[in-house]
Design a protein around this motif. Sequence first.
Motif, PDB file in Angstrom:
ATOM      1  N   GLY A 469       0.802  -1.112  -0.120  1.00  0.00           N
ATOM      2  CA  GLY A 469      -0.062   0.099   0.056  1.00  0.00           C
ATOM      3  C   GLY A 469       0.901   1.085   0.105  1.00  0.00           C
ATOM      4  N   PRO A 470       0.184   2.416   0.094  1.00  0.00           N
ATOM      5  CA  PRO A 470       1.084   3.646   0.339  1.00  0.00           C
ATOM      6  C   PRO A 470       2.078   3.660   1.383  1.00  0.00           C
ATOM      7  N   GLY A 471       3.365   4.045   0.873  1.00  0.00           N
ATOM      8  CA  GLY A 471       4.410   3.830   1.649  1.00  0.00           C
ATOM      9  C   GLY A 471       4.995   2.682   1.954  1.00  0.00           C
ATOM     10  N   HIS A 472       4.674   1.501   1.504  1.00  0.00           N
ATOM     11  CA  HIS A 472       5.020   0.275   1.914  1.00  0.00           C
ATOM     12  C   HIS A 472       5.599  -0.544   0.884  1.00  0.00           C
ATOM     13  N   ASP A 473       6.450   0.229   0.000  1.00  0.00           N
ATOM     14  CA  ASP A 473       7.113  -0.340  -1.011  1.00  0.00           C
ATOM     15  C   ASP A 473       8.505  -0.303  -0.854  1.00  0.00           C
ATOM     16  N   SER A 474       9.022  -0.023   0.413  1.00  0.00           N
ATOM     17  CA  SER A 474      10.611  -0.076   0.579  1.00  0.00           C
ATOM     18  C   SER A 474      11.136  -1.210   1.253  1.00  0.00           C
ATOM     19  N   ALA A 475      12.363  -1.221   0.709  1.00  0.00           N
ATOM     20  CA  ALA A 475      12.915  -2.978   1.352  1.00  0.00           C
ATOM     21  C   ALA A 475      12.864  -2.938   2.983  1.00  0.00           C
ATOM     22  N   LEU A 476      12.986  -1.741   3.694  1.00  0.00           N
ATOM     23  CA  LEU A 476      12.703  -1.768   5.035  1.00  0.00           C
ATOM     24  C   LEU A 476      11.620  -2.067   5.491  1.00  0.00           C
ATOM     25  N   THR A 477      10.419  -1.508   4.768  1.00  0.00           N
ATOM     26  CA  THR A 477       9.126  -1.867   5.154  1.00  0.00           C
ATOM     27  C   THR A 477       8.701  -3.253   5.085  1.00  0.00           C
ATOM     28  N   VAL A 478       9.272  -3.904   4.052  1.00  0.00           N
ATOM     29  CA  VAL A 478       9.208  -5.378   3.802  1.00  0.00           C
ATOM     30  C   VAL A 478       9.925  -6.088   5.356  1.00  0.00           C
ATOM     31  N   GLN A 479      10.890  -5.476   5.555  1.00  0.00           N
ATOM     32  CA  GLN A 479      11.556  -6.349   6.660  1.00  0.00           C
ATOM     33  C   GLN A 479      11.121  -5.982   8.035  1.00  0.00           C
ATOM     34  N   MET A 480      10.578  -4.969   8.060  1.00  0.00           N
ATOM     35  CA  MET A 480       9.523  -4.562   9.244  1.00  0.00           C
ATOM     36  C   MET A 480       8.513  -5.318   9.446  1.00  0.00           C
ATOM     37  N   ASP A 481       7.797  -5.601   8.376  1.00  0.00           N
ATOM     38  CA  ASP A 481       6.505  -6.463   8.316  1.00  0.00           C
ATOM     39  C   ASP A 481       6.907  -7.713   8.636  1.00  0.00           C
ATOM     40  N   VAL A 482       7.981  -8.372   8.066  1.00  0.00           N
ATOM     41  CA  VAL A 482       8.439  -9.818   8.470  1.00  0.00           C
ATOM     42  C   VAL A 482       8.729  -9.767   9.793  1.00  0.00           C
ATOM     43  N   LEU A 483       9.723  -8.785  10.360  1.00  0.00           N
ATOM     44  CA  LEU A 483       9.967  -9.189  11.892  1.00  0.00           C
ATOM     45  C   LEU A 483       9.082  -8.944  12.743  1.00  0.00           C
ATOM     46  N   THR A 484       7.979  -8.012  12.566  1.00  0.00           N
ATOM     47  CA  THR A 484       6.993  -8.000  13.490  1.00  0.00           C
ATOM     48  C   THR A 484       6.265  -9.267  13.339  1.00  0.00           C
TER      49      THR A 484
END
Length: 779
Positions: A469-484
């Motif tokens: 979604g908006p603002g959720h297309d960066s490498a860090l966002t993917v990694q934060m989602d997975v870590l959480t």
Amino acid sequence: MELDRVVQIRTRRAGHERAAFGTAYLVAPRLALTAAHLLGDGDGPWDSARIGVRLPEAAPAEHRARVRWFRLDDVVDAALLDIEHGEDGATTPAWTPPGSFQDGKDPHPQRWGRCVTAKPVQVMALGFPRVQRGPAGRAAEQLSARIPPLTGGATRRYELLSNEPLPGAATRSGGPSPWSGMSGAAVFSDRVLLGVVRADRQAEGGGSRLTATRSQDLLADEVFRTAVRNASSIMPQLEAVELAPLLHPAPPERDLRSPSMLLRADAEAVAFHGREKELAELLDWCAPEGGRRLEVRVLTGPAGQGKTRLARELMERTRARGWVAGQLLREPPDRPGDTVSPGFEVLRDVQSPHHLLLVIDYAETQPRLIHRVLEQLQQSRRRARVLLLSRSVGTWLTEAHGAGHHGHELLATAKEIKLTALSESQDARERAVDAAVRGFSRMLAQMPESGAVDWRAAAAAVLPPGPPGPGHDSALTVQMDVLTALLQHGPAPLEDAEQPLPLLLRHEERYWKSTASGLPLGAGAHGDGGRLSLLRDAVAVATLCGAAHEEEALTTVLALPTLAPAGTEGAGIAAELSHWLCRLYPAPDGQFWGQLQPDRLAEYQAARRVLENERLLPALFARASQAQRVRTLDVLARSAVLHANAGRGGGADAVLRRLEEVLDAASVPAPVLRAHSDALPQTSHVLSHYALRIAEDLHRACQFVNQPLSALNDPVARGDRAWAWQNLALRCRGAGRWERAYKAASAALALRRASAGEDRPVPLEARADLARSWLELAR
């Protein structure tokens, strides 16, 4: 050097009465580096030899070891030993790594180095030579020496020269060397391992002269590198020992104490993937031929897009090609009258055939550092590349105030490489998720308080997400989602009613509470809620303000609204909190404390506290130093962009309102405004009107109203006024105020033409200023 990692080794051979005795150093919890001639000869390790390893300060028991890697020739005399768990399971206790390996892991992986200048390097080695033999065994001998890098260079060895006297009983008179037993000792310069002691050249005329196998020859052996990587999980890399005080360590960070630390770029928890195009372009740029001797490039992209991780991969690959590569430590923002000289002169001393790659992160906040580095590299004859990392291009690059003509030309012509979303397709996003799951599940299993969690099973439960979604297309966002998601399948999941960012922050708060459980925070922090609120404010302070030293840290924390009125009790709590922050997030760059990482999480947390506690920002800003004020403004401006990019427009507006309120209430000097203005992006739909407001404040501050005529006619003052007019024109243009932009650009041009008209011929810098004014007017 970690002193408790120095060990003794004995090699016993059948049919030989005397054992070979020497020194070794633990480069991993169970892997020791020593000299090969203690274990074998030119034909290889001795058959059926019994190798024992002993910690000198422990019980006399020896631990069995076997040869993992061995090489003995004219260039290399070194070996690696695997230490076994125990002998026969009974007579010898199990091997326990020394205390500097925390829980059997190395929080600070071994650094390997080489000399790259001609200047002598001071080194130290610790071993157990014959000269220290006594009734109770051999005591340690600390050798302080110097390495003249060019001596022995043709034979590919280091020579250690020392004038320290040996005991009188150590005279050789044809007998064994008094240094016998020192073989295998690791040679260090601070924390960088330069080599392994090989032989005594038996210097005449006093003093000592020992030879050492060089680390660079060890790391040139692929089998050696693989053995070290298998034992430590980290591939060793060569660093330039003379540049070590200026650069971040090459190995990834392993002092990881909390979940968020796994997201740091220098943790490298997730294997590098993607960015093939950008990496290939940068590697071509770092080719040994082509292009100019000194070039600059700028890598830009939003927070979390992978700039630092890409730069780390580039540095690792160029080191493998023989380049001297490293990321410069951060300096605090410019402070008026600051004359600190951090020793950048060494950059021009690098000798052939070494090429240089230097990375500067947060470039928009470090113009002084950039200028100092370029000044030294311009005086060098070595091929050099400088990679600047920034979220965006701004006047810090295009104006480059104080960089000099040649420095300005380098920056003005620097090519920009923009990083876009890593996961543009669903397939790519799923690959990124898979890499993150594997990396984080492996690292979580090694962290304290991970419990008896089957992280592989938890990883299997993490499903690939849908389209971003908006603002959720960066490498860090993917990694934060997975870590959480992994943490939610861990030993202590939280109620999942929030987005990943605030949920991850709540997991991180557990780390704060556990480490602060014994802190005396006074009667004012009633209950868990009061304590947690105080801890949240303190963590926000570390992000917003930073602290160069302990005194500044104490003053900053004492500015918290709940502590300032509390007198002596408040001062005591502030001292406890400042030292807690120092332990919580250690600083890598000489500051008193670090901050929550990654930046996106830190900026979100800091902005959240500023919005929740309306007294926090005014209280901090009132007592902050100029450097701290610049940092506070920078952090909150960046957080507003992050809010907007994530679709939280209301949050962005609220943060900007708080910023404008504090600017309205405070008298902010021109140097602070200019440093902050330089760090703002040239174009930003989020910050355009805020940047214009800063430009207006700065323009007023530079007009010297009610100043004497001498101040108005001072060339530097006129230059500042011209710059302020031009900056105002730039910001008016960004906000769509074209007529006002034209008037401001005309005023800047008039001032610069008047200044240039007084000099014949016109200096190069003045010509460049005129050209920029004409260009701005044309726009």
